[in-house]
Design an enzyme around this catalytic site. Structure first.
Site, PDB file in Angstrom:
ATOM      1  N   GLU A  91       0.822  -1.210   0.000  1.00  0.00           N
ATOM      2  CA  GLU A  91       0.000   0.000   0.000  1.00  0.00           C
ATOM      3  C   GLU A  91       0.860   1.265   0.000  1.00  0.00           C
ATOM      4  O   GLU A  91       0.524   2.253  -0.669  1.00  0.00           O
ATOM      5  CB  GLU A  91      -0.923   0.008   1.239  1.00  0.00           C
ATOM      6  CG  GLU A  91      -1.869  -1.170   1.315  1.00  0.00           C
ATOM      7  CD  GLU A  91      -1.329  -2.309   2.167  1.00  0.00           C
ATOM      8  OE1 GLU A  91      -2.111  -2.905   2.930  1.00  0.00           O
ATOM      9  OE2 GLU A  91      -0.107  -2.616   2.060  1.00  0.00           O
ATOM     10  N   SER A 134       9.068 -43.551   1.158  1.00  0.00           N
ATOM     11  CA  SER A 134       7.793 -44.037   1.678  1.00  0.00           C
ATOM     12  C   SER A 134       7.677 -43.912   3.197  1.00  0.00           C
ATOM     13  O   SER A 134       6.585 -43.679   3.717  1.00  0.00           O
ATOM     14  CB  SER A 134       7.584 -45.491   1.256  1.00  0.00           C
ATOM     15  OG  SER A 134       8.638 -46.312   1.712  1.00  0.00           O
ATOM     16  N   ASP A 142      19.594 -42.056  -3.650  1.00  0.00           N
ATOM     17  CA  ASP A 142      19.597 -41.266  -4.885  1.00  0.00           C
ATOM     18  C   ASP A 142      20.742 -40.266  -4.983  1.00  0.00           C
ATOM     19  O   ASP A 142      21.027 -39.769  -6.072  1.00  0.00           O
ATOM     20  CB  ASP A 142      18.274 -40.495  -5.011  1.00  0.00           C
ATOM     21  CG  ASP A 142      17.061 -41.403  -5.044  1.00  0.00           C
ATOM     22  OD1 ASP A 142      17.243 -42.616  -5.247  1.00  0.00           O
ATOM     23  OD2 ASP A 142      15.934 -40.891  -4.874  1.00  0.00           O
ATOM     24  N   GLY A 196       4.808 -41.602   4.775  1.00  0.00           N
ATOM     25  CA  GLY A 196       3.795 -42.215   5.619  1.00  0.00           C
ATOM     26  C   GLY A 196       3.663 -41.527   6.960  1.00  0.00           C
ATOM     27  O   GLY A 196       2.557 -41.308   7.465  1.00  0.00           O
TER      28      GLY A 196
END
Length: 367
Positions: free
Chosen positions: A46, A291, A194, A295
């Site tokens: 503003e 996973s 990975d 989970g």
């Protein structure tokens, strides 16, 4: 208002821990002032718009996607500046979820004789700052869980094996998700399997580096991993209180921060991690994990939003499931709401919400 929201998006990765806000000032059918908020430049949207409008602000209408603030923080109250500038009317998409404001800014403007209209493009405004709305009321980050999987719900061919699933267009979308997050969290299993970087590679500006967090209860993070080799004040490893001090010292010498928290079920407490990240002004958190952590986030009620990228493939028997969740959980499992489908070439993504974090009045299952 659409233009104000568009301007607000200029603050993506540049406004947190403040909300993204855009403002447009209109007089006699013409735009006379525009502005958006960047944290490092301090001024609120503003104020930027009023400065651009100058004398034309008198008798104008101000459009803003979030209720103007009425308190003094790093800057003075926007409500006073709006009143002093002689703005005739204000249109705000939504009330500010910050308890320090929460309707008081609108009340101040109305008390000064300035009509205020609310609710214009409210849903879009809510979604734009859903992470801020949750964090400012709970002190916890807004959590988005992302995964890439096959149509039969598998994320890898076998444990500890990297399996490319989606194509380039979907991967670019993942980069955009990372860019919108303050931090990313993964598990040590994913890092060891990975050896990913998990960095923001969009090339777009950020105010803070993407904080990369590894849940690593026994400090098994390899010193030669890409995480450690690329550490530049942006890697945080979370271990249990009893973590080996020699391993910790080696990681810290490599530029990795090691944080110790309590354990839950033999694992690092995700709840404690979220509390600490919220304390560090991490407003939005992206989970990119395997996973086990997926989970825990879902079954524990820590995930607010989920984005699943699907490839039109079937992996078959022996693959790694998307999430390790007890079968008994299904009966009480919440359904995703506000579903959206996105196409990325041959791949597609399903986006949905576990919780309505703006309308839940700050309550959540992990509290």
């Amino acid at each position: 208002m659409e233009r104000a929201i568009e301007l607000a998006r200029e603050g993506l990765s540049l406004a947190h821990p403040n909300p993204m806000v855009g403002a447009v000032i209109v007089k006699n059918g013409a735009v006379v002032g525009r502005g958006y908020h960047l944290y490092d430049e301090r001024d609120h949207a503003e104020i930027v718009a009023l400065r651009q409008a100058g004398r034309d602000a008198r008798g104008s209408t101000l459009y803003v996607n979030l209720e103007p603030c009425c308190h003094t923080g790093r800057t003075g109250p926007c409500t006073k500046a709006i009143i002093d500038a002689g703005v005739r009317r204000v249109v705000a998409a939504m009330e500010d979820p910050n308890p320090r404001v929460a309707g008081r800014g609108i009340a101040q403007l109305r008390e000064a004789g300035i009509p205020v209209c609310t609710g214009v493009e409210e849903e879009e405004a809510l979604r734009l700052n859903e992470d801020f709305a949750y964090w400012i009321r709970t002190g916890l980050p807004f959590v988005t869980l992302k995964a890439a999987l096959t149509l039969d719900g598998q994320i890898a061919m076998r444990p500890g094996h990297e399996t490319p699933i989606t194509a380039e267009a979907a991967r670019e979308a993942v980069q955009r998700l990372r860019h919108s997050a303050d931090a990313l969290i993964t598990g040590i299993g994913t890092v060891r399997a990975d050896d990913p970087l998990l960095t923001d590679r969009t090339g777009l500006r950020r105010r803070r580096k993407l904080l990369r967090v590894v849940m690593d209860s026994k400090l098994r993070l390899p010193p030669k991993s890409k995480f450690v080799q690329s550490a530049d004040g942006d890697v945080l490893v979370v271990a249990k209180q009893s973590a080996d001090s020699a391993k910790s010292a080696a990681l810290e010498r490599a530029g990795v921060e090691v944080m110790r928290v309590g354990s839950a079920g033999g694992h690092v407490s995700l709840k404690d991690v979220l509390k600490e990240l919220g304390r560090r002004q991490i407003v939005s958190l992206l989970i990119e994990a395997g996973s086990e952590l997926n989970g825990a986030a879902i079954a524990g009620g820590f995930a607010h939003k989920m984005v699943l990228f699907y490839a039109p493939k079937i992996m078959g028997a022996g693959g790694v499931p998307f999430a390790q969740i007890p079968s008994t959980w299904f009966r009480k499992a919440p359904s995703l709401s506000r579903l959206t489908l996105h196409g990325f070439g041959r791949d597609f993504a399903v986006e949905g919400y576990f919780q309505d974090v703006y309308r839940d009045n700050g309550t959540d299952r992990e509290d």
